[in-house]
Design an enzyme around this catalytic site. Structure first.
Site, PDB file in Angstrom:
ATOM      1  N   HIS A 221       0.816  -1.219   0.000  1.00  0.00           N
ATOM      2  CA  HIS A 221       0.000   0.000   0.000  1.00  0.00           C
ATOM      3  C   HIS A 221       0.849   1.268   0.000  1.00  0.00           C
ATOM      4  O   HIS A 221       0.318   2.372  -0.137  1.00  0.00           O
ATOM      5  CB  HIS A 221      -0.969   0.008   1.189  1.00  0.00           C
ATOM      6  N   ASP A 249      -0.581  -7.402   0.703  1.00  0.00           N
ATOM      7  CA  ASP A 249       0.022  -6.115   1.044  1.00  0.00           C
ATOM      8  C   ASP A 249       1.537  -6.266   1.042  1.00  0.00           C
ATOM      9  O   ASP A 249       2.188  -6.239   2.076  1.00  0.00           O
ATOM     10  CB  ASP A 249      -0.473  -5.613   2.397  1.00  0.00           C
ATOM     11  N   GLY A 329       3.519   5.653   9.229  1.00  0.00           N
ATOM     12  CA  GLY A 329       4.913   5.717   8.802  1.00  0.00           C
ATOM     13  C   GLY A 329       5.677   4.445   9.079  1.00  0.00           C
ATOM     14  O   GLY A 329       6.749   4.215   8.512  1.00  0.00           O
ATOM     15  N   SER A 331       4.542   1.523   8.315  1.00  0.00           N
ATOM     16  CA  SER A 331       4.179   0.561   7.273  1.00  0.00           C
ATOM     17  C   SER A 331       5.398   0.095   6.487  1.00  0.00           C
ATOM     18  O   SER A 331       6.263   0.899   6.122  1.00  0.00           O
ATOM     19  CB  SER A 331       3.186   1.196   6.295  1.00  0.00           C
ATOM     20  N   SER A 346       1.932  -4.121   7.935  1.00  0.00           N
ATOM     21  CA  SER A 346       0.843  -3.730   7.047  1.00  0.00           C
ATOM     22  C   SER A 346      -0.018  -2.658   7.694  1.00  0.00           C
ATOM     23  O   SER A 346      -0.095  -1.538   7.218  1.00  0.00           O
ATOM     24  CB  SER A 346      -0.017  -4.944   6.693  1.00  0.00           C
TER      25      SER A 346
END
Length: 377
Positions: A221, A249, A329, A331, A346
């Site tokens: 993402h 993801d 942030g 992720s 994720s």
């Protein structure tokens, strides 16, 4: 801020780790494995409430349980109902539906619990639920081998919603289902551009997961295939070579322009940097730590595997749920258990002030999907 060449090298390593997890060909641990870093022990003491000796003993026990999973599953045969690490006993527990298999499983060194449903039956029930359209009030669903059921998590404030009630009713027809409540709906942890040690694509900041030969893995993402990526200093790194979200993801980015990769998960000066030595999959119940560019280093436990997470952008399947906190942030950052890469961050709910839960995409799935090789020490 002035950065040294070593800092840049470690930051690139965090892409492979600061994102949460990475993957590689997983070999069984050997007797000659090095001791866990002092930073990992310190983080486990802080986040899991363990003493130094308890943290060291738990790491040793978890490595043994991880190495035992294959043999124990084979011994259980068709009656296999799942497995998990029991922190209280320090052993792998294997569920079986046929009590006659207990002796064979125990002979491998694992404990045994007799349950009502096989893992195959539970996975089939979850697959039927996966086929249902889920309303936003349904947070996620996963197989819980300890309870021998499929757990459907519903946002507490939405439990009376007609669409949620209808989904739960259909889910119960799919197989053994238990409904639980969660306080918030899950969301991804991307963030707008801020300072720190991130990577950037457009105006989005994310974290590096794990180094692979030729680049690093991260969350899907965070960017679409072809999107350009900049480092913490604004210089060009590479581009997203592959990306999938939702449904999955995960993504991977090639590294060039003077950047390189190292098998390190960054400790951010709070703990020692952690070397990555493989990607053996930790069992449910095992301790796990996360490195990310916003909240840096935090630890917790593996709560569930193969969970379907219902984000607002669409469902993502085959995720692993943890009790580790995260924020925007983080992720793409690294999840690591001992020195074994587990996955990339994720999303989740909550924060690192009040607590919460976070999901990661298993790293071995990413490696297999793109034909990548984990960069290991």
């Amino acid at each position: 801020m002035v950065r040294t060449g070593l800092s840049a090298l470690l930051i690139i390593g965090t892409w492979a780790t600061a994102g949460l997890t990475q993957a590689s060909a997983a070999d069984s641990p050997t007797a000659a494995e090095p001791k866990a870093s002092a930073g990992l022990i310190t983080a486990m003491q802080k986040d899991l409430g363990l003493t130094k000796s308890q943290a060291e003993a738990r790491i040793t026990a978890e490595k043994a349980a991880t190495a035992l999973q294959g043999a124990a599953r084979s011994a259980a045969g068709a009656s296999f109902g799942g497995s998990w690490f029991d922190a209280a006993s320090g052993k792998l527990t294997v569920a079986v539906t046929d009590g006659a298999k207990a002796r064979s499983v125990r002979a491998t060194g694992a404990d045994v619990r007799v349950v009502d449903h096989t893992a195959r039956q539970l996975d089939a029930a979850k697959a039927r639920i996966d086929a249902l359209p889920a309303p936003s009030g349904v947070s996620s669903w996963h197989v819980d081998p300890r309870a021998s059921t499929v757990v459907v998590n519903v946002v507490a404030s939405e439990r009376g919603d007609n669409d949620v009630r209808a989904f739960v009713a259909k889910a119960r027809k799919a197989g053994p289902v238990t409904v639980k409540q969660t306080s918030e709906a899950p969301q991804t942890f991307a963030a707008g551009t801020v300072g720190g040690d991130p990577y950037y694509t457009g105006n989005v900041r994310c974290s590096i997961g794990f180094s692979v030969h030729g680049g690093f893995v991260t969350a899907g993402h965070c960017g679409q295939a072809g999107a350009s990526v900049r480092g913490w200093d604004g210089s060009a790194i590479g581009n997203f070579q592959g990306s999938s979200f939702p449904e999955n993801d995960y993504a991977w980015v090639n590294v060039g322009s003077g950047w390189w990769t190292v098998p390190v998960v960054l400790g951010w000066g709070t703990v020692s940097d952690q070397l990555v030595r493989g990607s053996n999959e930790a069992p449910i119940g095992a301790s796990i730590c996360r490195s990310g560019s916003t909240t840096r280093w935090h630890c917790g436990n593996v709560l569930a595997k193969n969970e379907t997470v219902n984000y607002s952008q669409g469902a993502v399947r085959q995720m692993t749920k943890t009790s580790v906190c995260a924020e925007g942030g983080d992720s793409g950052g690294s999840f690591i258990s001992g020195d074994q890469a587990q996955g990339v961050t994720s999303g989740g709910w909550g924060n690192c002030s009040s607590g919460g839960q976070t999901w990661y995409q298993p790293v071995n799935e990413i490696l297999n999907r793109y034909g990548l090789t984990l960069h290991t020490a």
